[in-house]
Scaffold this motif. Sequence first.
Motif, short mmCIF file in Angstrom:
data_model
loop_
_atom_site.label_atom_id
_atom_site.label_comp_id
_atom_site.label_asym_id
_atom_site.label_seq_id
_atom_site.Cartn_x
_atom_site.Cartn_y
_atom_site.Cartn_z
N LYS A 202 0.82 -1.21 0.00
CA LYS A 202 0.00 0.00 0.00
C LYS A 202 0.86 1.27 0.00
N LEU A 203 1.94 1.23 0.77
CA LEU A 203 2.80 2.42 0.89
C LEU A 203 3.51 2.70 -0.43
N TYR A 204 4.03 1.64 -1.06
CA TYR A 204 4.75 1.82 -2.33
C TYR A 204 3.81 2.41 -3.37
N TRP A 205 2.59 1.86 -3.45
CA TRP A 205 1.61 2.35 -4.43
C TRP A 205 1.28 3.82 -4.16
N ALA A 206 1.13 4.20 -2.89
CA ALA A 206 0.79 5.58 -2.55
C ALA A 206 1.91 6.54 -2.96
N PRO A 222 6.03 16.68 -19.11
CA PRO A 222 5.20 15.61 -19.67
C PRO A 222 5.57 14.29 -19.00
N VAL A 223 4.57 13.44 -18.75
CA VAL A 223 4.81 12.12 -18.19
C VAL A 223 4.75 11.11 -19.34
N GLU A 224 5.75 10.24 -19.42
CA GLU A 224 5.82 9.25 -20.50
C GLU A 224 5.84 7.84 -19.93
N PHE A 225 4.98 6.99 -20.46
CA PHE A 225 5.04 5.56 -20.10
C PHE A 225 4.49 4.73 -21.24
N PHE A 226 4.72 3.43 -21.16
CA PHE A 226 4.30 2.51 -22.21
C PHE A 226 3.01 1.83 -21.78
N LEU A 227 1.95 2.09 -22.52
CA LEU A 227 0.62 1.59 -22.17
C LEU A 227 0.59 0.06 -22.15
N GLU A 228 1.44 -0.56 -22.96
CA GLU A 228 1.47 -2.03 -23.02
C GLU A 228 2.26 -2.64 -21.85
N GLY A 229 2.98 -1.79 -21.11
CA GLY A 229 3.67 -2.26 -19.91
C GLY A 229 5.04 -2.85 -20.14
N THR A 230 5.26 -3.45 -21.30
CA THR A 230 6.54 -4.08 -21.61
C THR A 230 6.74 -4.07 -23.12
N PRO A 240 -3.54 -3.52 -23.25
CA PRO A 240 -3.04 -2.41 -22.41
C PRO A 240 -3.15 -2.71 -20.93
N LYS A 241 -2.15 -2.20 -20.19
CA LYS A 241 -2.17 -2.28 -18.72
C LYS A 241 -2.77 -0.97 -18.20
N LEU A 242 -3.64 -1.05 -17.21
CA LEU A 242 -4.44 0.11 -16.82
C LEU A 242 -3.91 0.87 -15.61
N GLY A 243 -2.91 0.30 -14.88
CA GLY A 243 -2.47 0.91 -13.62
C GLY A 243 -2.06 2.36 -13.75
N LEU A 244 -1.08 2.64 -14.62
CA LEU A 244 -0.58 4.01 -14.77
C LEU A 244 -1.61 4.91 -15.43
N LEU A 245 -2.41 4.36 -16.35
CA LEU A 245 -3.44 5.18 -17.00
C LEU A 245 -4.48 5.62 -15.97
N ASN A 246 -4.84 4.74 -15.05
CA ASN A 246 -5.75 5.13 -13.95
C ASN A 246 -5.17 6.29 -13.15
N ASP A 346 -17.86 2.00 -13.43
CA ASP A 346 -17.97 2.86 -14.62
C ASP A 346 -16.63 3.53 -14.93
N VAL A 347 -15.85 3.86 -13.89
CA VAL A 347 -14.51 4.43 -14.12
C VAL A 347 -13.60 3.39 -14.75
N HIS A 348 -13.64 2.16 -14.22
CA HIS A 348 -12.81 1.08 -14.79
C HIS A 348 -13.18 0.84 -16.25
N SER A 349 -14.46 0.81 -16.55
CA SER A 349 -14.93 0.58 -17.92
C SER A 349 -14.47 1.72 -18.84
N PHE A 350 -14.55 2.94 -18.33
CA PHE A 350 -14.12 4.12 -19.11
C PHE A 350 -12.62 4.06 -19.40
N VAL A 351 -11.81 3.78 -18.38
CA VAL A 351 -10.35 3.75 -18.55
C VAL A 351 -9.96 2.60 -19.50
N ASN A 352 -10.62 1.46 -19.36
CA ASN A 352 -10.34 0.31 -20.23
C ASN A 352 -10.65 0.65 -21.69
#
Length: 688
Positions: A202-206, A222-230, A240-246, A346-352
Amino acid sequence: MASEAVYSHRDPMLKKRDDFEDILEERRNCSDLRYALKCYTPVVYKGLTPCKAGVLKNMVLQSDQLHYVINQVSKETGKAPEDVQEEASAILEEMAHRMQLSTVRFFAFTLCKVFKTLFRSICVNEEGIQRLQQAIQEHPVVLLPSHRSYMDFLLMSYILFTYDLALPVIAAGMDFMGMKIVGEMLRMSGAFFIRRSFGGDKLYWAVFSEYVKTILKNGLAPVEFFLEGTRSRTAKSLTPKLGLLNIVMDPFLKGEVFDINVVPVSISYERILEETLYARELLGVPKPKESTSGLFKARRVLSEDYGSIHVYFGQPVSVRSLAEGRVNRCQFNLTPRHIPKRPSDDVHSFVNAAAYRLVRAQEENMVLKPWVLLASLLLQNHHQDLDQDRAAGPERGMGLDELTEEALWLRDVCRQYGAFLHWPDHVPPSEVVSSSLDLHRGLVRISEGRVRLAVEHAAGPSGPGVHPGAGPEEQLLNQAVVVLSCASYRNQALHVFLRPALLASAMHIATSSNKQEVFNSFSFLRNMFSNEFILCPGATMQDFEEACFLLVKTGVLQITEQEVLSTHRGHRTLAFLTRMMDPFLQGYQVICMFLCEEASEALTEKTFIPAVRGFMVKQLLSGRLRYTEVLSSDLQKNALAALLRLGAVLKTKGADQTTLKVNRVMVNSLEDTLGGKLPTQKAAVARL
């Protein structure tokens, strides 16, 4: 939302794309040192002065959200809040970037030398750069490049420095941090390092989420990351991985910023540096650990020619416009902003849906080179040679004139389907083909005017890593390295042909030409392969209509209210499309066969890949299996994910480990349907 956005162009031929400029041309004629030391004054968000790395860390550590989580962790673990605060500070110290312009200038100088040696050109769409410059001034920006090579994030920063744009902070895996000297230099060029998985920490994620959100909502960079994760080892887009996009959408959803601009970036390599490395990884050879010594050992690549790179900066996508009518942001007013909360359905569905749309945008702006078409044709010819027992005969392969004629036909089909194809029309076709074959000479053999893949079936050694005296299995794996390397280029065009190819395959396995039957088969295949390809959730009918539209428009099909019929002139196209899908169909079929015939009660996710690979090798050596592509661990993992999603395989937790329980009746039914065995078609579709 997703389907409307993705299918906004009814006719792909109407798509307008920007022109390119080669940024290496000026570098070849000017001083690299002068370039690296140039006056660098990038435009920033609302004219803000970028803050120092130390100030950013203090902003994160003093945030309400992090304090809330620190107190929570303190209560749960019994540790003093000060000790948890120290842990948070240590995590941030390990994670955070320390961008320094002097290091950026060093990289700019070094990369100039490297890029001019490796590549003929690096082509960038300048209109996309201008749009990005405008977007950076208006709202916080997130850059989402495609990920096919280690070169991607270096290339992105190099391009932004070249055009005097604000340099991004880049999410990088911890494995890069372990590279002595180089890891620290990457950190000083804007990389921040994150664990591959956080588990329940929990702490690392926060700390991580607050770090990213602080940069973003303050417009610091600007923040840059790879949506595919790898990196994609197959050149297909990954789910796509949703963690960073969330995380990056959260400041908008909570009303902390007015809008966020998300910019998809498509990076297309004519020849991938890691092509053989990827093929070996897919066959089970472990990935080499990132290290500085490994980097220096890789210097031999500098003697190779890797052709051109095209980098296309797509239209900035407004998160505000994406969310309109999709997410009720009032729900975020019910609890204080600093209290972490799991995304609602609904937020998960939207981000996905947004993630799929963004990956599709990356795909649509990928630039296809002539070799992509040649690789597709040579792979299909290779399989036909095996079918007709010409594997070792003088007639194997394709005549150069035949290959050129087929490539021109496929070029025209690609253009009709709206592909972003870079085929130099001012150069004679025979020269385009011979130049492409020369660039990829490690994958092909040309003899007596005939071209084939660099695969030996019986006699002498050939291809990467083959040596005299190799046993049958070793020979097979060496052949697979060449085939998988070639397939990775064919895969670059899959998004162009995917929907028509699914329809062509659906017509092949359907019980009749009845439109509803064909649609049922299309729906079955689309569902089966939704872990394999980027297929937007809930868009089955739109995909079917797009496939029908393209094949009718090009004269391949005639479609009435009741029937889907092929025309005489459409046979060639339908044959090409079904052959493109055949390796995937056969791969999933043989995995179903393995699960029904060979899977033990003790099968786990960890033992699944080695066990199924061993089964496939036996089938290939006995001649019962045709496509060496099925040995790809990517295909095997995707097939298992699909079977788990469909409930044909279940995970059962035991005392020591989680095993895979196979529903043999259902798996057998799926195998039959994939093979076009008609009696089980309706039952299988009904189950899905």
